[in-house]
Design a protein around this motif. Structure first.
Motif, short mmCIF file in Angstrom:
data_model
loop_
_atom_site.label_atom_id
_atom_site.label_comp_id
_atom_site.label_asym_id
_atom_site.label_seq_id
_atom_site.Cartn_x
_atom_site.Cartn_y
_atom_site.Cartn_z
N GLN A 37 35.54 47.68 42.22
CA GLN A 37 34.68 47.87 41.06
C GLN A 37 34.60 46.61 40.20
O GLN A 37 33.52 46.24 39.71
CB GLN A 37 35.20 49.05 40.23
N THR A 38 35.72 45.94 40.02
CA THR A 38 35.76 44.71 39.23
C THR A 38 34.91 43.62 39.88
O THR A 38 34.18 42.90 39.19
CB THR A 38 37.22 44.24 39.04
N LEU A 73 31.28 44.35 39.15
CA LEU A 73 30.94 44.06 37.75
C LEU A 73 30.94 42.57 37.43
O LEU A 73 30.32 42.15 36.45
CB LEU A 73 31.93 44.76 36.81
N SER A 74 31.61 41.77 38.24
CA SER A 74 31.68 40.34 37.96
C SER A 74 30.29 39.70 37.96
O SER A 74 30.11 38.64 37.35
CB SER A 74 32.60 39.64 38.95
N LEU A 114 27.92 40.60 36.27
CA LEU A 114 27.42 40.67 34.89
C LEU A 114 28.16 39.76 33.92
O LEU A 114 27.61 39.37 32.90
CB LEU A 114 27.52 42.11 34.36
N ALA A 160 29.14 43.29 30.91
CA ALA A 160 29.79 44.49 31.45
C ALA A 160 30.25 45.40 30.32
O ALA A 160 30.11 46.62 30.40
CB ALA A 160 30.95 44.11 32.36
N ALA A 194 28.97 49.18 29.53
CA ALA A 194 29.89 50.30 29.33
C ALA A 194 29.58 51.04 28.04
O ALA A 194 29.57 52.28 27.99
CB ALA A 194 31.34 49.81 29.33
#
Length: 170
Positions: free
Chosen positions: A141-142, A145-146, A148, A153, A157
């Motif tokens: 998941q990380t 998201l990287s 963005l 990120a 959220a």
């Protein structure tokens, strides 16, 4: 919503363009958002599921182990509490518990305060496995998201939290 350069178009843009051709009267702004959320959920769900497979568990089984882990020591909940948290029927929960118990990742024992009740508890093997699996799933998941960056990120959220709160009230 907004016009994107051709190289940045995605499959949702193609769907929006098709609707604009056949139904130009439709406001498809919501479809742009939820279409992408659905596609992201599916894509990341598959990747995270593959990360869990290396530990011999499926995503649903991870959810049971993770719910017990998040409950804190002694990592024990009733099957009813697990079912409610995971929004599963008792039949669906029983199948997951059976498999995880056979694998030695949890144990069921009688509730000392209720003759009809059970406790489900992580074993030390289950605790070790879920701690490793959660790290692997978060890494997937990380990495996604990287794309963005941390600031965007965080904004995403916040926006999704607001959107979820709005749908929960409806």
């Amino acid at each position: 919503m907004s016009e994107r350069p051709e190289q940045r178009k995605d499959p949702v843009d193609a769907i929006i363009d098709q609707w604009a051709t056949v139904r130009p009267d439709l406001d498809t702004a919501a479809m742009e958002v939820f279409g992408r959320i659905n596609r992201l959920s599916h894509a990341i769900g598959e990747r995270v599921g593959k990360a869990y497979e290396q530990f011999g568990i499926a995503r649903g089984e991870f959810d049971v182990l993770a719910t017990l882990r998040r409950s804190g020591e002694p990592y024990t909940l009733s099957p009813r509490q697990l079912s409610a948290t995971l929004m599963l029927t008792t039949g669906g929960m029983t199948g997951r518990l059976d498999k995880l118990e056979r694998a030695g990742l949890l144990r069921r024992s009688p509730d000392p305060h209720d003759r009809r009740g059970l406790h489900v508890t992580l074993t030390s093997e289950g605790l070790k496995l879920v701690d490793e699996a959660v790290g692997a799933g978060l890494a997937v998941q990380t990495e996604a998201l990287s794309a963005l960056g941390a600031r965007r990120a965080g904004q995403l959220a916040d926006l999704l939290r607001d959107l979820l709160a709005g749908t929960d009230r409806a």
